[in-house]
Structures are given as structure tokens and as C-alpha cells.
Design a protein around this motif. Sequence first.
Motif, PDB file in Angstrom:
ATOM      1  N   SER A 196     -18.128   1.742   6.487  1.00 21.10           N
ATOM      2  CA  SER A 196     -17.603   0.152   6.683  1.00 21.10           C
ATOM      3  C   SER A 196     -16.727  -0.397   6.631  1.00 21.10           C
ATOM      4  O   SER A 196     -16.653  -0.734   5.146  1.00 21.10           O
ATOM      5  CB  SER A 196     -19.188  -0.454   6.543  1.00 21.10           C
ATOM      6  OG  SER A 196     -19.146  -1.889   6.488  1.00 21.10           O
ATOM      7  N   THR A 197     -15.606   0.066   7.119  1.00 21.93           N
ATOM      8  CA  THR A 197     -14.460   0.130   6.548  1.00 21.93           C
ATOM      9  C   THR A 197     -13.813  -1.582   6.215  1.00 21.93           C
ATOM     10  O   THR A 197     -12.720  -1.461   5.203  1.00 21.93           O
ATOM     11  CB  THR A 197     -13.519   1.015   7.500  1.00 21.93           C
ATOM     12  OG1 THR A 197     -12.826   0.416   8.220  1.00 21.93           O
ATOM     13  CG2 THR A 197     -14.267   2.589   6.779  1.00 21.93           C
ATOM     14  N   SER A 198     -14.510  -2.107   7.224  1.00 18.95           N
ATOM     15  CA  SER A 198     -13.779  -3.534   7.296  1.00 18.95           C
ATOM     16  C   SER A 198     -12.296  -3.303   7.789  1.00 18.95           C
ATOM     17  O   SER A 198     -11.065  -4.060   7.109  1.00 18.95           O
ATOM     18  CB  SER A 198     -13.818  -4.426   5.925  1.00 18.95           C
ATOM     19  OG  SER A 198     -15.265  -4.424   5.373  1.00 18.95           O
ATOM     20  N   LEU A 199     -11.930  -2.401   8.329  1.00 22.48           N
ATOM     21  CA  LEU A 199     -10.416  -2.655   8.889  1.00 22.48           C
ATOM     22  C   LEU A 199      -9.916  -3.453   9.844  1.00 22.48           C
ATOM     23  O   LEU A 199      -8.978  -4.175  10.250  1.00 22.48           O
ATOM     24  CB  LEU A 199     -10.122  -0.944   9.978  1.00 22.48           C
ATOM     25  CG  LEU A 199      -9.870   0.742   9.411  1.00 22.48           C
ATOM     26  CD1 LEU A 199      -9.943   1.447  10.388  1.00 22.48           C
ATOM     27  CD2 LEU A 199      -8.732   0.147   8.427  1.00 22.48           C
ATOM     28  N   GLY A 200     -11.192  -4.297  10.348  1.00 27.53           N
ATOM     29  CA  GLY A 200     -11.317  -5.145  10.885  1.00 27.53           C
ATOM     30  C   GLY A 200     -10.095  -6.343  10.298  1.00 27.53           C
ATOM     31  O   GLY A 200      -9.613  -7.740  11.005  1.00 27.53           O
ATOM     32  N   LEU A 201     -11.189  -6.566   9.231  1.00 24.79           N
ATOM     33  CA  LEU A 201     -11.283  -7.750   8.788  1.00 24.79           C
ATOM     34  C   LEU A 201      -9.600  -8.077   7.860  1.00 24.79           C
ATOM     35  O   LEU A 201      -8.432  -8.991   7.775  1.00 24.79           O
ATOM     36  CB  LEU A 201     -11.912  -8.170   7.403  1.00 24.79           C
ATOM     37  CG  LEU A 201     -13.757  -8.864   7.860  1.00 24.79           C
ATOM     38  CD1 LEU A 201     -13.989  -8.424   6.320  1.00 24.79           C
ATOM     39  CD2 LEU A 201     -13.667  -9.389   8.747  1.00 24.79           C
ATOM     40  N   PHE A 202      -9.188  -6.489   7.141  1.00 29.15           N
ATOM     41  CA  PHE A 202      -7.743  -6.106   7.121  1.00 29.15           C
ATOM     42  C   PHE A 202      -7.435  -6.461   8.378  1.00 29.15           C
ATOM     43  O   PHE A 202      -5.546  -7.382   7.782  1.00 29.15           O
ATOM     44  CB  PHE A 202      -7.816  -4.651   6.804  1.00 29.15           C
ATOM     45  CG  PHE A 202      -6.588  -4.376   6.002  1.00 29.15           C
ATOM     46  CD1 PHE A 202      -5.770  -4.896   5.010  1.00 29.15           C
ATOM     47  CD2 PHE A 202      -5.616  -3.600   6.774  1.00 29.15           C
ATOM     48  CE1 PHE A 202      -4.884  -5.044   4.239  1.00 29.15           C
ATOM     49  CE2 PHE A 202      -4.753  -2.861   6.429  1.00 29.15           C
ATOM     50  CZ  PHE A 202      -3.509  -4.157   5.356  1.00 29.15           C
ATOM     51  N   PHE A 203      -7.570  -6.253   9.278  1.00 23.28           N
ATOM     52  CA  PHE A 203      -6.408  -6.196  10.323  1.00 23.28           C
ATOM     53  C   PHE A 203      -6.058  -8.191  10.445  1.00 23.28           C
ATOM     54  O   PHE A 203      -5.280  -8.175  10.578  1.00 23.28           O
ATOM     55  CB  PHE A 203      -6.784  -5.697  11.876  1.00 23.28           C
ATOM     56  CG  PHE A 203      -5.336  -6.052  12.992  1.00 23.28           C
ATOM     57  CD1 PHE A 203      -4.156  -4.995  13.015  1.00 23.28           C
ATOM     58  CD2 PHE A 203      -5.858  -6.747  13.810  1.00 23.28           C
ATOM     59  CE1 PHE A 203      -3.625  -5.017  14.389  1.00 23.28           C
ATOM     60  CE2 PHE A 203      -5.248  -7.531  15.086  1.00 23.28           C
ATOM     61  CZ  PHE A 203      -4.763  -6.525  15.522  1.00 23.28           C
ATOM     62  N   ALA A 204      -7.156  -8.570  10.748  1.00 20.74           N
ATOM     63  CA  ALA A 204      -6.895  -9.841  10.987  1.00 20.74           C
ATOM     64  C   ALA A 204      -6.707 -10.714   9.593  1.00 20.74           C
ATOM     65  O   ALA A 204      -5.295 -12.139  10.330  1.00 20.74           O
ATOM     66  CB  ALA A 204      -8.786 -10.723  11.119  1.00 20.74           C
ATOM     67  N   SER A 205      -6.547 -10.765   8.831  1.00 18.28           N
ATOM     68  CA  SER A 205      -6.225 -10.685   8.037  1.00 18.28           C
ATOM     69  C   SER A 205      -4.727 -10.477   7.940  1.00 18.28           C
ATOM     70  O   SER A 205      -3.458 -11.680   7.524  1.00 18.28           O
ATOM     71  CB  SER A 205      -6.429 -10.976   6.175  1.00 18.28           C
ATOM     72  OG  SER A 205      -6.582  -8.830   5.976  1.00 18.28           O
ATOM     73  N   SER A 206      -4.263  -9.513   7.798  1.00 17.01           N
ATOM     74  CA  SER A 206      -2.387  -9.124   7.992  1.00 17.01           C
ATOM     75  C   SER A 206      -1.695 -10.280   8.811  1.00 17.01           C
ATOM     76  O   SER A 206      -1.037 -10.869   9.129  1.00 17.01           O
ATOM     77  CB  SER A 206      -2.459  -7.117   8.712  1.00 17.01           C
ATOM     78  OG  SER A 206      -3.783  -6.710   6.985  1.00 17.01           O
ATOM     79  N   VAL A 207      -2.557 -10.259  10.370  1.00 19.58           N
ATOM     80  CA  VAL A 207      -1.984 -10.832  11.345  1.00 19.58           C
ATOM     81  C   VAL A 207      -1.721 -12.762  11.073  1.00 19.58           C
ATOM     82  O   VAL A 207      -0.664 -13.331  11.175  1.00 19.58           O
ATOM     83  CB  VAL A 207      -2.819 -10.984  12.390  1.00 19.58           C
ATOM     84  CG1 VAL A 207      -2.549 -11.607  13.854  1.00 19.58           C
ATOM     85  CG2 VAL A 207      -2.754  -9.681  13.126  1.00 19.58           C
ATOM     86  N   ALA A 208      -2.674 -12.418   9.835  1.00 14.73           N
ATOM     87  CA  ALA A 208      -3.013 -13.910   9.462  1.00 14.73           C
ATOM     88  C   ALA A 208      -1.264 -13.975   8.465  1.00 14.73           C
ATOM     89  O   ALA A 208      -0.503 -15.494   8.736  1.00 14.73           O
ATOM     90  CB  ALA A 208      -4.279 -14.363   8.746  1.00 14.73           C
ATOM     91  N   GLN A 209      -1.272 -13.118   8.063  1.00 11.75           N
ATOM     92  CA  GLN A 209      -0.222 -13.637   7.258  1.00 11.75           C
ATOM     93  C   GLN A 209       0.828 -13.240   7.358  1.00 11.75           C
ATOM     94  O   GLN A 209       1.800 -13.686   7.571  1.00 11.75           O
ATOM     95  CB  GLN A 209      -0.597 -12.383   5.815  1.00 11.75           C
ATOM     96  CG  GLN A 209      -1.595 -12.561   5.043  1.00 11.75           C
ATOM     97  CD  GLN A 209      -1.544 -11.777   3.864  1.00 11.75           C
ATOM     98  OE1 GLN A 209      -1.275 -10.793   3.927  1.00 11.75           O
ATOM     99  NE2 GLN A 209      -1.608 -12.137   2.234  1.00 11.75           N
TER     100      GLN A 209
END
Length: 238
Positions: A196-209
Amino acid sequence: MSTNNHDTPVEFQEAQSIDFSMVLASAVHDMKNSLGMLLNSLDELRQEQGQLIGESSRFNTLQYEAERMHNDLVQLLGIYRLGENNLSAHIEEHFVPDFLSEHMARHTPLLEGLGIGLEIEADDENGFFDEDLLTGVLNNTINNAIRYTSTRIKLTASEQQGFLVIGVEDDGDGYPESMQHSGTPGFKSLDFKSGSTSLGLFFASSVAQLHGDGDRTGSIRLHNGGSLGGGVFEIWLP
């Protein structure tokens, strides 16, 4: 018989110098396009076969998993571009209810096949964001909500504290406590061994930033509750 560098074929020496990350990115791009064509074919097949296909659990599982893989590849390409400092946000003005309605239309056939309701509760707000990047975030979040919800998913949008807040809610069991947070998970915090790498959350937070206004930047928030009582994903854009 010993060999040395002078005995190494030129072709092999050139192969050793290949940027393997670029090769992988190219392969991922091709796979993403192929899956996109597959998803279009599945949509057409659902329209042609109507109720016969729509009620097939195997067909719905096939479409769901293809959509999930497509979203994963979109995120991987985005993260690769982020690492190459080649990912930027092209900010334009959008009428948020129309933007969310387009997403509801895209996911409605699969959701109906799975017996999951989808609704929108959005203020009449204009937002300034990169449509393609936010589409990638919402597609992944909705796909994740499909996996964990019981019967309903809701897309929300409102203005809070000077931010446009777009949310995805479900009526499932919610996020575990370890996942509930505000801010941006760092890439080094991703756990590739757990599955469960949470890549989706990392991508989402990167887009937000990538969305900023003066000294304010976007962020994501995960919590439980909302109007459906399950998990709530929010992306806050200035």
C-alpha cells in the motif's frame, strides 16, 4: 579467456548508457494509451449490449480494474514528470458544477452496473485549476471510493477560508486513523514493501501543491464523517 573494456561491443556500451527511467516512462505511456483504448471499447460494448452487460459482475469488475490500472499509469507518468521537474499546472477558470458533472457522466455507467449511487452537491463557484491534473486526482479518488463504499458516493465543492474545496465522500467504513491527515506525504514516507504505497495520495498532494496563489499553496485532507458518514477526501485549491 579474459575480456576487457576494449573487447566490449560498441552496441553493448551504448545500451549500458540508456536512461532506464526514460525507457520505463515510454513503456508506461504506451500502456496508458492502450488501456485508454480498451476502456473506450468497454464503454461502447456496454452501450451496445445494454442491460445484459450492465448487470454482469465479471464485466463490471473488468471495467473497474482496467480503470484502476489506467489511473495508476497516469499517476506514475505524473510522478516521473515531477521528478524530472517537467510537471506544471496550467491554470484556467472553470465552472465547478459543470466540471464535476462531466466526471459524474464518465463514471455513471460503471456505478450503475455496480449498484452504487453518485450525486453532486456543489456551490455555483468558478475555480482556477489545471483541468487535466485535477481530472487525474478525481478519477483515482472516485475509483478508490468505489472499492470501499457501500452504496453511495458524493462529489462536493464549496468555498472555505478562501480556498476551493473539492471533496469525494462515501458511505463505507472510512479511512483508518493512520491515513487521516492534512498536508502532503513525502515520497520517502511511501512504503513499497507493504503493498500500500499511497502513490495516489502522493500524486494528489503534489498536484495540489502545484496550485498556488501568492504565499498560499494547495493541499489535501483525509478524514471521516461528512454527510455520508464514511471516508472524505478533500483537495484544497487557493
